[in-house]
Design an enzyme around this catalytic site. Structure first.
Site, mmCIF file in Angstrom:
data_model
loop_
_atom_site.group_PDB
_atom_site.id
_atom_site.type_symbol
_atom_site.label_atom_id
_atom_site.label_comp_id
_atom_site.label_asym_id
_atom_site.label_seq_id
_atom_site.Cartn_x
_atom_site.Cartn_y
_atom_site.Cartn_z
ATOM 1 N N GLY A 14 -15.085 -49.272 -17.425
ATOM 2 C CA GLY A 14 -15.104 -48.818 -18.708
ATOM 3 C C GLY A 14 -16.629 -48.923 -19.193
ATOM 4 O O GLY A 14 -16.648 -48.919 -20.452
ATOM 5 N N ARG A 93 -7.627 -40.492 -11.409
ATOM 6 C CA ARG A 93 -6.426 -39.601 -10.890
ATOM 7 C C ARG A 93 -6.894 -38.137 -11.263
ATOM 8 O O ARG A 93 -7.432 -37.901 -12.204
ATOM 9 C CB ARG A 93 -5.257 -40.161 -11.952
ATOM 10 C CG ARG A 93 -3.915 -40.036 -11.262
ATOM 11 C CD ARG A 93 -2.974 -40.788 -12.142
ATOM 12 N NE ARG A 93 -3.029 -42.114 -11.618
ATOM 13 C CZ ARG A 93 -2.580 -42.320 -10.330
ATOM 14 N NH1 ARG A 93 -2.173 -41.491 -9.599
ATOM 15 N NH2 ARG A 93 -2.364 -43.723 -9.956
ATOM 16 N N ASN A 109 -15.596 -34.635 -18.951
ATOM 17 C CA ASN A 109 -15.763 -35.497 -17.699
ATOM 18 C C ASN A 109 -17.154 -35.947 -17.471
ATOM 19 O O ASN A 109 -18.148 -34.958 -17.779
ATOM 20 C CB ASN A 109 -15.050 -35.149 -16.471
ATOM 21 C CG ASN A 109 -15.019 -36.051 -15.480
ATOM 22 O OD1 ASN A 109 -14.832 -37.368 -15.401
ATOM 23 N ND2 ASN A 109 -15.337 -35.519 -14.221
ATOM 24 N N HIS A 111 -19.499 -36.899 -14.368
ATOM 25 C CA HIS A 111 -19.595 -37.112 -12.860
ATOM 26 C C HIS A 111 -21.239 -37.712 -12.632
ATOM 27 O O HIS A 111 -22.188 -36.669 -13.194
ATOM 28 C CB HIS A 111 -19.263 -35.989 -12.056
ATOM 29 C CG HIS A 111 -19.328 -35.923 -10.728
ATOM 30 N ND1 HIS A 111 -18.412 -36.636 -9.966
ATOM 31 C CD2 HIS A 111 -20.164 -35.537 -9.772
ATOM 32 C CE1 HIS A 111 -18.823 -36.708 -8.547
ATOM 33 N NE2 HIS A 111 -19.710 -35.999 -8.459
ATOM 34 N N ASP A 147 -14.590 -31.671 -10.741
ATOM 35 C CA ASP A 147 -15.866 -31.815 -10.870
ATOM 36 C C ASP A 147 -16.877 -30.425 -11.031
ATOM 37 O O ASP A 147 -17.626 -30.244 -10.512
ATOM 38 C CB ASP A 147 -16.697 -32.479 -9.782
ATOM 39 C CG ASP A 147 -16.229 -33.871 -9.820
ATOM 40 O OD1 ASP A 147 -15.758 -34.485 -10.729
ATOM 41 O OD2 ASP A 147 -16.319 -34.456 -8.674
HETATM 42 C C1 GRF Z 1 -19.217 -43.547 -13.511
HETATM 43 O O1 GRF Z 1 -20.283 -43.356 -12.666
HETATM 44 C C2 GRF Z 1 -18.718 -41.991 -13.824
HETATM 45 O O2 GRF Z 1 -19.804 -40.965 -13.798
HETATM 46 C C3 GRF Z 1 -17.748 -41.635 -12.854
HETATM 47 O O3 GRF Z 1 -17.180 -42.881 -12.405
HETATM 48 C C4 GRF Z 1 -17.824 -44.081 -12.905
HETATM 49 C C5 GRF Z 1 -17.091 -45.013 -14.026
HETATM 50 O O4 GRF Z 1 -17.956 -46.181 -14.502
HETATM 51 N N1 GRF Z 1 -16.913 -40.735 -13.127
HETATM 52 P P1 GRF Z 1 -17.413 -46.662 -15.723
HETATM 53 O O5 GRF Z 1 -16.084 -47.493 -15.774
HETATM 54 O O6 GRF Z 1 -17.772 -45.965 -16.867
HETATM 55 O O7 GRF Z 1 -18.322 -48.082 -15.873
#
Ligand code: GRF
Length: 230
Positions: A14, A93, A109, A111, A147
């Site tokens: 998070g 998920r 999202n 990525h 993605d």
């Molecule tokens: C991040 O690197 C995000 O880009 C990817 O999953 C990771 C989540 O990290 N989708 P966090 O839970 O926000 O610390």
């Protein structure tokens, strides 16, 4: 304009969620965080959200429940929170096409790669093995294909020959924490809008602001981002 009620979906740590919560508390930020939903109980992100005073929900996917039924339960939690926008932040998920369709143009999202490069798992490992000299992160609208949705904003980091996968991941994560609040700001304020397969922009100060190592639009952005950094 009223701040857009935004829900964040997480599955773990998070840290991006925390960056969005911090940003949403800045004066004039166009989104408020209505709640955080996790598909896993006992994750760090839920504690962080609760400590920040943000409502949390756990919608676990139990055995025997279909992906569709799980997404219906997520949808119900979003409705209960009154969400207008959804940010996926480390939500692990795959969402069903029906659910994604309901949130077209309203779900983002993040990525950790410069999409369309290095989709899916282990993007940092993929970047190192491809030998790229620039890597980064992307915020995009969510479409049914993972993605692959239209890009809102990207942030870049250099890849040094000495960078391990972990070192690169940390650099990118720092950039993510600036990028996601910036991208949500563009979308929540209506300055970035999904238009078919592209994003159209209006009143974005400088074209360069959509791609920069700082991923920030102005001095003011950089200042407020600096204040958010713990
Ligand atoms: C991040 O690197 C995000 O880009 C990817 O999953 C990771 C989540 O990290 N989708 P966090 O839970 O926000 O610390």
């Amino acid at each position: 304009m009223a701040a857009k009620r935004t829900a964040i979906l997480i599955s773990g740590r998070g840290s991006n969620m925390a960056a969005l919560i911090r940003a949403s508390r800045e004066d004039g930020y166009p989104a408020e965080i209505a709640g955080v939903i996790s598909d896993r109980p006992d994750v760090e992100g839920l504690d962080l959200a609760a400590r920040a005073g943000v409502p949390t929900r756990v919608v676990e996917k139990t055995k025997g429940v279909s992906r569709e039924a799980h997404d219906v339960a997520i949808g119900a939690a979003l409705a209960e929170l009154g969400a207008e926008l959804v940010c996926l932040a480390g939500y692990m998920r795959l969402l069903t096409p029906g659910f994604v369709a309901q949130w077209t143009g309203r779900m983002l999202n993040i990525h950790p790669s410069l999409l369309p490069l290095f989709k899916g798992l282990h993007p940092h490992r993929q970047a190192i093995s491809a030998g790229v000299r620039i890597h980064g992160a992307t915020v995009h609208f969510v479409t049914a294909e993972t993605d692959s949705g239209p890009i809102v904003a990207q942030a870049a980091v250099p890849v040094l020959p000495t960078d391990s996968e972990g070192a690169l991941a940390s650099k990118v994560l720092e950039a993510e924490h600036r990028l996601y609040p910036f991208a949500l700001k563009l979308v929540a304020s209506g300055r970035a809008v999904l238009d078919g397969e592209r994003v159209t922009f209006s009143n974005v100060a400088a074209a360069g602001s959509l791609f920069s190592p700082e991923a920030a639009a102005s001095e003011a952005d950089i200042e407020s981002l600096a204040r958010m950094t713990p």
